[in-house]
Design an enzyme around this catalytic site. Structure first.
Site, mmCIF file in Angstrom:
data_model
loop_
_atom_site.group_PDB
_atom_site.id
_atom_site.type_symbol
_atom_site.label_atom_id
_atom_site.label_comp_id
_atom_site.label_asym_id
_atom_site.label_seq_id
_atom_site.Cartn_x
_atom_site.Cartn_y
_atom_site.Cartn_z
ATOM 1 N N GLU A 2 -9.548 0.638 -0.353
ATOM 2 C CA GLU A 2 -10.671 -0.217 -0.735
ATOM 3 C C GLU A 2 -11.673 0.439 -1.675
ATOM 4 O O GLU A 2 -12.350 -0.235 -2.442
ATOM 5 C CB GLU A 2 -11.345 -0.733 0.547
ATOM 6 C CG GLU A 2 -10.402 -1.691 1.240
ATOM 7 C CD GLU A 2 -10.794 -2.083 2.641
ATOM 8 O OE1 GLU A 2 -11.392 -3.135 2.791
ATOM 9 O OE2 GLU A 2 -10.462 -1.341 3.589
ATOM 10 N N THR A 17 0.807 -1.215 0.000
ATOM 11 C CA THR A 17 0.000 0.000 0.000
ATOM 12 C C THR A 17 0.840 1.265 0.000
ATOM 13 O O THR A 17 0.360 2.317 -0.409
ATOM 14 C CB THR A 17 -0.883 0.005 1.256
ATOM 15 O OG1 THR A 17 -0.047 -0.307 2.382
ATOM 16 C CG2 THR A 17 -1.971 -1.045 1.160
HETATM 17 MO MO1 MOS Z 1 -9.390 -5.000 4.106
HETATM 18 S S1 MOS Z 1 -10.613 -6.474 3.313
HETATM 19 O O1 MOS Z 1 -10.434 -4.420 5.365
HETATM 20 O O2 MOS Z 1 -8.042 -5.806 4.738
#
Ligand code: MOS
Length: 697
Positions: free
Chosen positions: A660, A466
């Site tokens: 997300e 990330t």
């Molecule tokens: Mo994410 S599915 O909340 O790691």
């Protein structure tokens, strides 16, 4: 209101600090941790879907030269806690699903371990199993709550009355498939027990959070936290599947405890990941909308049926986003579960929001068609002033701006009409909204120390691809008011202060908040000229968490599709997303998150589909040859843009979380584009040829 950090390093397009190590192959992942004399473990799995193990003959396995230990449901150590049935590995002879762990072989090589595992002869008392999800089951039940602590059912006003009185209504059933996370790095761990004294376990585990991972392992194994160290500097993807530990971690630790002093490595095979690493439950969503002729909604309802495992409840919060997305006086949402003889579902990128924005966002498109209103305009007309669910004002909400800017960038105004033909291809465009709640975890602590002329921030946070290695220094630098080059960050080890999981897009919101507290403390205490060894720590200040606003990131997803008029071949030349997700810390790593999420949404729309075989109780296409994940050749031009959003309520950085939201709404936008191109309305994912061919003009 929070005083937002003055962005200097924040917002800069800095390269990934871990990039070089990853490209050169020097970044070590859990399984490849260099250790002395490693042994290798391979699981033994149940080959029935329900019943009992009556005998396990391990003689042939044990007779193989090089086999070091064989653990089974009969001889394995008793665990301290069996409360979590998924983690209660080898504690019972009961089999709850096909592929459940019933043993493990440890050997000098991984090949030998696998060969020996195959030689274990197992006898069963097999019972009939039941693994078919359907809305017609008479044993569907309402869980006490759904995930993240949301209410199972909500109701306001009278949906039935509003539907009866409405000028226009829609009632349709939509479904999303079963999906399995397939990160590049499989679930894997290396475990080493110190043979001296009370024992000390070092676990190099591929995880989204070393501290929560350690807590779970300690509880199951009955260890104090001081007896366990979890290390994980790099993760080859997780998407939620490494957000909570699965049975493989416990099995690795048990295998290593059988061989004190020898490190034991265990990596799940790709096929085992279809059984042991969680999955997104399939969902069936009945959606009802009622509106007047102008498109103003008078009712929104979603009734969800989905599955969990009989051995452990996991209740995906699929109905939650429809509760707050649009204004409507009458609203209802319900969740019902079928507890089946299936593996345990778990987290997958945007649990709840991702499946839960499929049905409603396709329904909005259908309603727009019925009304003859532009689908963007329909959404704009139903923009709520305040959060319909709680009545709270929004900390910031720029959905309409995302839709408008997206329309501009995408060229929405000039979009082709229904069933527009370009040679042999039918072309169409579609849109859908996106949303994700802004979350912050309650616990995280950071330490800041001045060391050899640099500032070092330590926090047991995670970077699963990330960008944490890169973005956390940007936050620390601005909080300390120093150049980002002068800041080093250390993460991924329980030796560093406690930090929350990288989940719910809450990572940077949480860890950054702790780093800011520690940095402000540091500056206050030591001023601009610290000395070597000066140190402070700071914890995320939960008392300062804003409770008066509803905080969400929003987005708009635009999709262009081409469908071959004769063959039904489907191509997606363009995806374009515009997001309002607070302040963007690093455009480079952020773009990667958005584009990755959108691509995963495309994958969900067209390709991914765990095909359940109810006769044997397993996923039939349980490998990457048969379970297709969207690859580069499937992806056209993917653009992610964002608004400059200023939100003083979320946290000191002004960030909302971006891991997300990119996947949310994408699949609905694809389906909506396919309808515009072909006239075929696909309500059950994935969009495959068989669903298109009979309806093509
Ligand atoms: Mo994410 S599915 O909340 O790691």
């Amino acid at each position: 209101m929070t005083e937002l950090l003055e962005p200097r390093a924040i917002g800069r397009d800095l390269v990934r600090r871990d990039g070089v190590a990853k490209v050169r192959g020097t970044a070590t992942y859990a399984y490849e941790t260099p250790v002395e004399r490693p042994a290798y473990a391979h699981p033994v799995q149940a080959t029935i879907a329900r019943g009992r193990v009556t005998a396990m003959d391990t003689a042939a396995a044990e007779a193989l030269a090089g086999v070091l230990a064989v653990l089974t449901v009969s001889n394995a150590e008793r665990l301290a806690s069996t409360e979590d049935a998924e983690l209660a590995v080898l504690q019972s002879d009961e089999v709850g699903f096909r592929g459940q762990l019933i043993g493990v072989v440890v050997a000098e090589t991984s090949e030998l371990a696998r060969q020996a595992a195959d030689l274990v002869r197992v006898s069963y008392d097999e019972r009939p199993h039941d693994s078919v999800l359907s809305v017609d089951r008479d044993d569907l039940y309402a869980p006490e709550q759904v995930n993240a602590g949301y209410e199972t059912d909500t109701a306001e006003g009278d949906v039935a009355a509003a539907v009866a009185a409405a000028e226009v209504t829609l009632e349709q059933t939509y479904s999303t498939a079963m999906y399995h996370n397939n990160p590049l790095e499989p679930h894997a761990a290396t475990a080493l027990w110190d043979p001296s004294g009370d024992g000390f376990l070092t676990l190099w585990d591929s995880t989204q959070g070393v501290h929560p991972d350690r807590s779970a392992v300690c509880e199951v194994l009955g260890l104090a936290e001081e007896q366990v160290r979890v290390v994980c500097p790099y993760v080859g993807g997780g998407f939620g599947s490494k957000g909570t530990p699965h049975a493989n971690v416990v099995l690795t630790a048990m295998a290593a405890r059988a061989l004190p002093g020898r490190p034991v490595k265990l990596a799940l095979t790709r096929q085992q990941m279809f059984t042991l690493a969680g999955y997104r439950t399939p969902t069936i969503q009945r959606v009802q909308l009622a509106a007047d002729r102008t498109g103003r909604l008078s009712a929104i309802a979603i009734d969800v049926v989905e599955q969990t495992s009989r051995i452990k409840e996991f209740a995906e919060q699929t109905g939650v986003p429809a509760r707050m997305m649009y204004a409507s006086p009458n609203r209802r949402s319900t969740h019902r579960l079928a507890a089946l003889d299936v593996p345990v579902p778990s987290w997958m990128r945007a649990p709840g929001e991702c499946p839960g924005m499929f049905g409603p966002e396709v329904a909005m498109d259908e309603l727009a068609g019925t009304l003859g209103v532009d689908p963007i305009e329909l959404r704009v007309r139903n923009e709520p002033e305040v959060d319909p669910e709680t009545g709270k004002p929004w900390s910031s909400r720029h959905l309409v701006e995302c839709l408008r800017e997206g329309a501009e960038r995408f060229g929405w105004a000039d979009r082709p009409g229904p069933r527009h033909r370009d040679g042999d291809w039918l072309v169409g465009t579609g849109v859908a909204s996106s949303v994700y709640p802004t979350m912050r975890q309650a616990t995280s602590t950071a330490t800041i120390r001045y060391e050899d002329g640099r500032y070092v921030a330590e926090i047991g946070a995670a970077d699963l691809g990330t960008g944490t290695w890169t973005t956390l220094p940007q936050i620390a630098a601005d909080a300390l008011d120093v150049p980002v080059e002068d800041v080093e960050v250390r993460i991924g080890d329980t030796r560093y202060p406690v930090a929350s999981v990288a989940g719910g897009s809450s990572g940077l919101n949480t860890w950054g908040s702790a780093v800011v507290v520690a940095a402000r403390e540091f500056r206050g205490k030591f001023g601009p000229r610290p000395e070597d060894g000066d140190e402070t720590s700071g914890a995320v200040d939960q008392a300062a968490q804003d409770e008066d606003h509803a905080s969400y990131a929003f987005g708009a997803q635009f999709v262009a599709v081409r469908v071959h008029a004769d063959t039904g071949e489907l191509r997606v030349p363009r995806l374009l997303g515009v997001f309002a997700a607070g302040r963007i810390v690093n455009p480079r790593t952020a773009r990667s998150q958005f584009v990755g999420g959108m691509t995963m949404g495309l994958s969900m729309a067209l390709h991914e589909n765990s095909v359940w075989d109810p006769r044997v109780g397993q996923v039939a296409n349980h490998d990457l040859a048969e379970y297709h994940v969207t690859v580069n050749a499937d992806v056209g031009d993917v653009q992610a843009h964002w608004l400059d959003e200023h939100d003083p309520y979320v946290n000191a950085m002004g960030t909302k979380g971006i891991g997300e939201i990119g996947i949310v709404g994408t699949a609905a936008a694809v389906v909506n584009a396919v309808h515009r191109a072909t006239g075929v309305r696909v309500r059950h994912l994935p969009v495959t040829l068989d669903k298109l061919l009979t309806g093509l003009p």
